[in-house]
Design a protein around this motif. Structure first.
Motif, PDB file in Angstrom:
ATOM      1  N   ALA A 127      25.769  37.669 -45.273  1.00  0.00           N
ATOM      2  CA  ALA A 127      25.692  37.924 -45.873  1.00  0.00           C
ATOM      3  C   ALA A 127      26.796  36.475 -47.358  1.00  0.00           C
ATOM      4  O   ALA A 127      26.575  36.273 -47.733  1.00  0.00           O
ATOM      5  N   ARG A 128      27.744  36.739 -46.148  1.00  0.00           N
ATOM      6  CA  ARG A 128      28.615  35.320 -46.583  1.00  0.00           C
ATOM      7  C   ARG A 128      28.150  33.747 -47.201  1.00  0.00           C
ATOM      8  O   ARG A 128      28.341  33.143 -47.828  1.00  0.00           O
ATOM      9  N   ALA A 129      28.045  34.048 -45.770  1.00  0.00           N
ATOM     10  CA  ALA A 129      26.578  32.531 -45.216  1.00  0.00           C
ATOM     11  C   ALA A 129      25.692  32.241 -46.449  1.00  0.00           C
ATOM     12  O   ALA A 129      25.870  30.962 -47.204  1.00  0.00           O
ATOM     13  N   GLN A 130      25.180  33.194 -46.825  1.00  0.00           N
ATOM     14  CA  GLN A 130      23.930  33.185 -47.613  1.00  0.00           C
ATOM     15  C   GLN A 130      24.573  32.373 -48.719  1.00  0.00           C
ATOM     16  O   GLN A 130      24.311  31.906 -49.551  1.00  0.00           O
ATOM     17  N   ARG A 131      25.654  33.370 -49.664  1.00  0.00           N
ATOM     18  CA  ARG A 131      26.477  33.351 -50.927  1.00  0.00           C
ATOM     19  C   ARG A 131      26.717  32.090 -51.070  1.00  0.00           C
ATOM     20  O   ARG A 131      26.532  31.131 -52.257  1.00  0.00           O
ATOM     21  N   ALA A 132      27.492  31.667 -49.843  1.00  0.00           N
ATOM     22  CA  ALA A 132      27.718  30.231 -50.247  1.00  0.00           C
ATOM     23  C   ALA A 132      26.426  29.226 -50.511  1.00  0.00           C
ATOM     24  O   ALA A 132      27.067  28.161 -50.842  1.00  0.00           O
ATOM     25  N   LEU A 133      25.654  29.384 -49.852  1.00  0.00           N
ATOM     26  CA  LEU A 133      25.153  28.243 -49.849  1.00  0.00           C
ATOM     27  C   LEU A 133      24.095  27.831 -50.967  1.00  0.00           C
ATOM     28  O   LEU A 133      24.040  27.208 -51.611  1.00  0.00           O
ATOM     29  N   GLU A 134      23.744  29.001 -51.273  1.00  0.00           N
ATOM     30  CA  GLU A 134      23.438  29.334 -52.822  1.00  0.00           C
ATOM     31  C   GLU A 134      24.489  28.818 -53.467  1.00  0.00           C
ATOM     32  O   GLU A 134      23.401  28.150 -54.758  1.00  0.00           O
ATOM     33  N   ARG A 135      25.313  28.590 -53.183  1.00  0.00           N
ATOM     34  CA  ARG A 135      26.264  27.631 -53.844  1.00  0.00           C
ATOM     35  C   ARG A 135      26.943  26.338 -54.259  1.00  0.00           C
ATOM     36  O   ARG A 135      27.681  25.577 -54.081  1.00  0.00           O
ATOM     37  N   ASN A 136      25.383  26.242 -52.468  1.00  0.00           N
ATOM     38  CA  ASN A 136      25.407  24.664 -52.637  1.00  0.00           C
ATOM     39  C   ASN A 136      26.905  24.050 -51.734  1.00  0.00           C
ATOM     40  O   ASN A 136      27.072  22.701 -51.718  1.00  0.00           O
ATOM     41  N   ALA A 137      27.401  24.791 -50.707  1.00  0.00           N
ATOM     42  CA  ALA A 137      28.192  24.516 -49.995  1.00  0.00           C
ATOM     43  C   ALA A 137      28.128  23.109 -48.703  1.00  0.00           C
ATOM     44  O   ALA A 137      26.749  23.186 -48.488  1.00  0.00           O
ATOM     45  N   ASN A 138      28.739  22.680 -48.333  1.00  0.00           N
ATOM     46  CA  ASN A 138      28.674  21.701 -47.603  1.00  0.00           C
ATOM     47  C   ASN A 138      28.241  22.284 -46.152  1.00  0.00           C
ATOM     48  O   ASN A 138      28.368  23.148 -46.431  1.00  0.00           O
ATOM     49  N   THR A 139      26.955  22.154 -45.513  1.00  0.00           N
ATOM     50  CA  THR A 139      26.186  22.497 -44.788  1.00  0.00           C
ATOM     51  C   THR A 139      26.972  22.713 -43.431  1.00  0.00           C
ATOM     52  O   THR A 139      26.503  23.659 -42.643  1.00  0.00           O
ATOM     53  N   ALA A 140      27.190  21.371 -42.986  1.00  0.00           N
ATOM     54  CA  ALA A 140      27.834  21.362 -41.553  1.00  0.00           C
ATOM     55  C   ALA A 140      29.370  22.082 -41.915  1.00  0.00           C
ATOM     56  O   ALA A 140      29.685  22.584 -40.827  1.00  0.00           O
TER      57      ALA A 140
END
Length: 291
Positions: free
Chosen positions: A261-274
């Motif tokens: 869930a934390r990773a999903q939220r970070a992805l939606e905040r446009n975190a660097n994918t690597a």
């Protein structure tokens, strides 16, 4: 007098069930909306809270009455919100006890009083036990609207006192499941090579990463349910959750759910994918006790 879901997307059967219960005057005093980040649990709880305090008799929430306007502004005196998603420490025992005592006070101006408790998967066991007392003997004209990434994070006694509704996160059925299954199994492997190899392609494809994370969330959620003695399966995959449930503790499985869930939220905040995938792998290993 069907509920107005304000263009809330998808979940037709869930909305039909909620609307029918409201129409027939048998809306549960306590419901739990479970779903992954982005599935809309918080938004739906907000719509239901507005419907509870709406002063119109035609398709609440009407969006125009004083109740709806105040609810939308976050200033309605009969809606109390604690957000455990924004602040995992939002549910100390004292705060839950205050909810318990306040629930028996009559609403100020609305037909009902509403307690929106978001992210209750972050609620400690003592706080859950404190909440249980008011759920066992609920006062009239009070709604408890709870949200969580998974109902399996809650005590069985809490789950038995709420009606659980699971939201669809919009991921096409089966898409990314095979890849997610391999990654999920790799989490329980002794070494980290298999996990790193399985997640490496996700770094270059944000949409693919989003889809696989959604499937991983369901797989870990199903494993946690199985480990807790339940049978619900949202992923459509039985073998991988059963394998994880046999290898990891319930606590580890819930940590895997929360890490995803934390990773999903970070992805939606446009975190660097690597960086996100690297941190996610490390988090999964730690949650599984493999670090």
């Amino acid at each position: 007098m069907s509920l107005n879901f304000e263009d809330f997307p998808g979940n037709p059967e869930l909305k039909k069930s909620l609307s029918l219960a409201f129409d027939e005057g048998r809306f549960p005093h306590a419901i739990l909306l479970e779903g992954s980040p982005g599935s809309g649990t918080a938004a739906l709880s907000g719509i239901l809270a507005k419907a509870a305090v709406c002063l119109s008799e035609d398709g609440p929430p009407c969006g125009r009455c004083s109740g709806c306007v105040k609810a939308a502004a976050g200033s309605h005196p009969d809606i109390v919100t604690l957000d455990g998603d924004a602040n995992p420490r939002a549910f100390p025992v004292d705060a839950v006890r205050e909810i318990r005592s306040g629930a028996y006070v009559r609403p100020n101006e609305a037909p009902r009083k509403v307690y929106r408790l978001l992210g209750v998967h972050n609620m400690s066991e003592p706080s859950q036990n404190a909440l249980l007392k008011v759920l066992e003997e609920p006062p009239q004209n009070v709604w408890f609207l709870l949200t969580a990434v998974s109902s399996s994070a809650l005590l069985p006694t809490i789950r038995s006192r709420v009606q659980i509704f699971t939201l669809d996160d919009g991921t096409p059925s089966g898409e990314g499941l095979e890849e997610a299954t391999k990654i999920a199994r790799a989490v329980a492997a002794p070494g980290e090579a298999e996990l790193l190899f399985g997640t490496a392609p996700l770094i270059r494809d944000k949409d693919r990463l989003r889809t696989v994370l959604a499937q991983l969330f369901l797989l870990f959620r199903d494993a946690a349910v199985l480990r807790a003695g339940g049978e619900s399966c949202l992923s459509g995959e039985r073998d991988a959750p059963a394998y994880l449930a046999s290898k990891l503790t319930r606590k580890s499985l819930m940590l895997l759910v929360e890490e995803t869930a934390r990773a999903q939220r970070a992805l939606e905040r446009n975190a660097n994918t690597a960086l996100l995938v690297t941190a996610y792998c490390a988090g999964l290993r730690e949650a599984a006790g493999k670090s």
